[in-house]
Design a protein around this motif. Structure first.
Motif, mmCIF file in Angstrom:
data_model
loop_
_atom_site.group_PDB
_atom_site.id
_atom_site.type_symbol
_atom_site.label_atom_id
_atom_site.label_comp_id
_atom_site.label_asym_id
_atom_site.label_seq_id
_atom_site.Cartn_x
_atom_site.Cartn_y
_atom_site.Cartn_z
ATOM 1 N N TYR A 85 0.824 -1.219 0.000
ATOM 2 C CA TYR A 85 0.000 0.000 0.000
ATOM 3 C C TYR A 85 0.857 1.268 0.000
ATOM 4 O O TYR A 85 2.005 1.260 0.439
ATOM 5 N N GLN A 86 0.239 2.343 -0.485
ATOM 6 C CA GLN A 86 0.871 3.657 -0.449
ATOM 7 C C GLN A 86 1.151 4.046 1.000
ATOM 8 O O GLN A 86 0.284 3.959 1.866
ATOM 9 N N MET A 87 2.372 4.474 1.269
ATOM 10 C CA MET A 87 2.807 4.734 2.634
ATOM 11 C C MET A 87 2.311 6.088 3.150
ATOM 12 O O MET A 87 1.902 6.956 2.378
ATOM 13 N N HIS A 88 2.363 6.232 4.476
ATOM 14 C CA HIS A 88 2.213 7.516 5.173
ATOM 15 C C HIS A 88 0.805 8.117 5.141
ATOM 16 O O HIS A 88 0.621 9.268 5.522
ATOM 17 N N GLY A 89 -0.198 7.368 4.682
ATOM 18 C CA GLY A 89 -1.555 7.891 4.659
ATOM 19 C C GLY A 89 -2.208 7.800 6.026
ATOM 20 O O GLY A 89 -1.759 7.089 6.927
ATOM 21 N N LEU A 90 -3.322 8.516 6.189
ATOM 22 C CA LEU A 90 -4.088 8.498 7.436
ATOM 23 C C LEU A 90 -5.547 8.218 7.130
ATOM 24 O O LEU A 90 -6.195 8.972 6.402
ATOM 25 N N VAL A 91 -6.060 7.118 7.685
ATOM 26 C CA VAL A 91 -7.479 6.778 7.614
ATOM 27 C C VAL A 91 -8.016 6.795 9.043
ATOM 28 O O VAL A 91 -7.433 6.176 9.940
ATOM 29 N N CYS A 92 -9.118 7.500 9.252
ATOM 30 C CA CYS A 92 -9.742 7.586 10.571
ATOM 31 C C CYS A 92 -11.094 6.880 10.512
ATOM 32 O O CYS A 92 -11.919 7.204 9.656
ATOM 33 N N ILE A 93 -11.320 5.942 11.425
ATOM 34 C CA ILE A 93 -12.595 5.226 11.429
ATOM 35 C C ILE A 93 -13.282 5.356 12.791
ATOM 36 O O ILE A 93 -12.629 5.545 13.829
ATOM 37 N N ASP A 94 -14.617 5.241 12.783
ATOM 38 C CA ASP A 94 -15.390 5.290 14.017
ATOM 39 C C ASP A 94 -15.579 3.879 14.575
ATOM 40 O O ASP A 94 -15.019 2.905 14.052
ATOM 41 N N LYS A 95 -16.392 3.751 15.612
ATOM 42 C CA LYS A 95 -16.560 2.455 16.270
ATOM 43 C C LYS A 95 -17.295 1.446 15.397
ATOM 44 O O LYS A 95 -17.268 0.235 15.678
ATOM 45 N N ASN A 96 -17.937 1.914 14.318
ATOM 46 C CA ASN A 96 -18.605 1.017 13.377
ATOM 47 C C ASN A 96 -17.743 0.708 12.159
ATOM 48 O O ASN A 96 -18.228 0.157 11.166
ATOM 49 N N ASN A 97 -16.467 1.100 12.235
ATOM 50 C CA ASN A 97 -15.486 0.874 11.159
ATOM 51 C C ASN A 97 -15.787 1.680 9.897
ATOM 52 O O ASN A 97 -15.338 1.317 8.803
ATOM 53 N N ASN A 98 -16.519 2.774 10.041
ATOM 54 C CA ASN A 98 -16.780 3.675 8.917
ATOM 55 C C ASN A 98 -15.743 4.788 8.915
ATOM 56 O O ASN A 98 -15.394 5.327 9.979
ATOM 57 N N SER A 99 -15.249 5.139 7.731
ATOM 58 C CA SER A 99 -14.271 6.223 7.652
ATOM 59 C C SER A 99 -14.954 7.553 7.943
ATOM 60 O O SER A 99 -16.077 7.811 7.494
ATOM 61 N N LEU A 100 -14.288 8.386 8.706
ATOM 62 C CA LEU A 100 -14.857 9.653 9.167
ATOM 63 C C LEU A 100 -14.573 10.818 8.232
ATOM 64 O O LEU A 100 -15.233 11.853 8.323
ATOM 65 N N ARG A 101 -13.600 10.661 7.395
ATOM 66 C CA ARG A 101 -13.218 11.710 6.442
ATOM 67 C C ARG A 101 -12.398 11.058 5.340
ATOM 68 O O ARG A 101 -11.943 9.932 5.487
ATOM 69 N N PRO A 102 -12.184 11.754 4.229
ATOM 70 C CA PRO A 102 -11.281 11.204 3.216
ATOM 71 C C PRO A 102 -9.893 10.950 3.805
ATOM 72 O O PRO A 102 -9.454 11.651 4.728
ATOM 73 N N ALA A 103 -9.213 9.951 3.291
ATOM 74 C CA ALA A 103 -7.852 9.668 3.736
ATOM 75 C C ALA A 103 -6.927 10.802 3.313
ATOM 76 O O ALA A 103 -7.011 11.316 2.191
ATOM 77 N N ILE A 104 -6.048 11.208 4.220
ATOM 78 C CA ILE A 104 -4.989 12.172 3.888
ATOM 79 C C ILE A 104 -3.804 11.341 3.418
ATOM 80 O O ILE A 104 -3.220 10.579 4.196
ATOM 81 N N ILE A 105 -3.456 11.443 2.134
ATOM 82 C CA ILE A 105 -2.483 10.497 1.570
ATOM 83 C C ILE A 105 -1.063 11.057 1.594
ATOM 84 O O ILE A 105 -0.805 12.176 2.038
ATOM 85 N N TRP A 106 -0.143 10.256 1.101
ATOM 86 C CA TRP A 106 1.294 10.486 1.252
ATOM 87 C C TRP A 106 1.766 11.838 0.742
ATOM 88 O O TRP A 106 2.646 12.464 1.327
#
Length: 499
Positions: A85-106
């Motif tokens: 996978y592309q390194m250094h990205g940030l994915v934020c998920i809630d308690k239901n495993n849904n992403s909270l915002r778009p991923a901030i990528i490398w």
């Protein structure tokens, strides 16, 4: 004999590629990527770069469907799955495993000030000795940006943070976990304490609960869930048994595991990734140090030192568009360059025309062409000088690696991009003194082989890569060594005028 396949995914910023490898023959039987045109990157502001994590899942489904159709493989024949996978990205998920915002990528640079402030306030020595890097623009700094700028809409709802590969594994399994190598690339790993970097977490006020459970890079990390199996067309219970960032995985793909071995790519930008057997770092952060895929296996130290040069293939492409006659391809350009002697009769190209360069301590000096004599130089000299300039920039970074204790004697590379040029290969071997070995492989194929190691189908990486086909070996030309080194010294003297 029943068929046994290994599946590899490579989650890039332009596409997701899937490859199916026959576990017994080692041959890739099918590969596909999606989308066929470059995936969109959202940039609401200058310097931002985001992608919807859901799109990676959709792309994975599409690429896998094509691989299954092309190969005729049955889901139950796929014995293990690996993810690059592309390194250094940030994915934020809630308690239901849904992403909270778009991923901030490398390639998103918004977090640079956060990392720089942490570097100075925590202390440069502390950061370098524990993280082996400045916090820089890595995943942890991106989370700090989210905490400050989206405290209620996003940060307050975060259950776990993930890297892009962690997200795909979660979609396949329903389980949330990560790896030590992944945490190291995000600046969350303390190499002195061999644990999550509490001092950095505390500095930014991160709750330690946001870090997912840690699983081995090689091993049964999770298994395909019933719901994912139905949605993507795999068998329930298929193990996900390997996961790594794209550059460590590229090194794995090229059978680079041991100190002194180097993996290199030279596409639009170029990478030299070397394996170090001792804990070390560059005090100026001109190269970055992360845990390699086999770090800690058997108690051994295996660190990946990453050099990135922005202006490599993009320079060669610029020369093709602007210097050589219309219709001339790269093969003809290489023939043209071969007519010119080593050193390009004094012409020198400084190839840093694609933004700030980490190897130059983030200076942006542009590309420079010097030494032209109107009476003896032509386009062939410029073509060769450009290729030599790219090689010299690689070697300039490799000097830093050698200062860190790396004994560079072998370079592994894919038979692609700049490595298709004989001039490029021979110059790199001649200046570095290293033997170059060329292979036919890529990240998704490597991830599939990594999965075979993690699932125990292969007993070792030696067995997994015993079937990797070596296409060509380039030895340093000892007779021309002095000429190569003289040209390189001239290049370094020219570079010194601009930095």
């Amino acid at each position: 004999m029943a068929k046994r396949y290994l599946l590899g995914f490579d989650v890039g910023s332009s596409s997701v590629k899937a490859s199916l490898v026959d576990a017994d023959s080692g041959k890739c039987v099918a590969s596909a990527f999606y989308p066929e045109h470059e995936a969109p990157i959202m940039a609401e502001k200058v310097g931002w770069a985001e992608q919807d994590p859901q799109s990676w899942w959709e792309y994975a489904k599409q690429s896998l469907a094509k691989v299954i159709a092309d190969s005729g493989a049955e889901p139950e024949e796929i014995k293990a799955i690996g993810i690059s996978y592309q390194m250094h990205g940030l994915v934020c998920i809630d308690k239901n495993n849904n992403s909270l915002r778009p991923a901030i990528i490398w390639c998103d640079s918004r977090a640079v000030p956060y990392g720089e402030r942490a570097f100075h306030e925590i202390g440069e020595d502390k950061c370098l000795s524990h993280l082996l890097n400045s916090p820089g623009n890595f995943t942890a700094a991106k989370l700090a940006w989210v905490k400050e700028n989206e405290p209620d809409s996003v940060y307050g709802h975060i259950n776990k943070i993930m890297l892009p590969g962690d997200y795909l594994a979660m979609r396949l399994s329903g389980e949330v976990n990560t790896t030590m190598s992944g945490l190291s690339e995000g600046m969350f790993w303390d190499f002195k304490e061999n644990a999550v970097a509490s001092f950095l977490m505390d500095y930014w006020g991160f709750d330690h609960s946001v870090i997912a459970d840690i699983v081995p890079t090689f091993g049964i990390q999770c298994r395909v869930s019933a719901s994912a199996a139905k949605e993507i067309g795999l068998k329930e219970g298929t193990p996900i048994s390997y996961r790594a960032g794209d550059q460590p995985n590229n090194a794995l793909s090229l059978n680079v595991f041991n100190p002194g071995e180097i993996a290199s790519t030279a596409g639009t930008s170029g990478v030299v990734y070397g394996v170090l057997g001792d804990v070390n770092y560059d005090k100026k952060s001109r190269v970055n140090t992360f845990a390699h895929v086999n770090h800690g296996v058997g108690g051994q130290t295996r660190l990946g030192v990453l050099l990135c040069i922005n202006g490599t293939g993009i320079l060669n492409a610029w020369v093709r568009r602007n210097i050589v006659p219309d219709g001339l391809g790269y093969a003809e350009m290489n023939d043209l360059a071969a007519k010119v002697p080593i050193g390009s009769d004094g012409i020198c190209v400084i190839p840093f025309g694609n933004g700030a360069e980490r190897v130059l301590e983030n200076r942006e000096i542009g590309c420079t062409l010097t030494g032209i004599n109107f009476n003896k130089h032509g386009r062939a000299h410029i073509v060769r000088a450009a290729q030599e300039g790219i090689v010299f920039s690689f070697c300039y970074g490799m000097e830093i690696m050698r200062q860190m204790g790396m004994d560079i004697h072998k370079i592994h590379a894919g038979h692609a991009n700049m490595f298709l040029s004989r001039i490029f290969r021979e110059t790199l071997a001649g200046v570095s003194g290293a033997t170059i070995e060329l292979y036919d492989t890529d990240g998704s194929i490597g991830a599939a082989r990594g999965a075979g190691i993690g699932a125990g189908i292969y007993k070792s990486h030696e067995e997994a890569f015993s079937m990797l086909e070596k296409l060509e070996v380039i030895e340093p030309d000892i007779a021309c060594k002095a000429e190569y080194l003289q040209a390189y010294e001239h290049w370094k003297e020219t570079l010194a005028k601009f930095i």
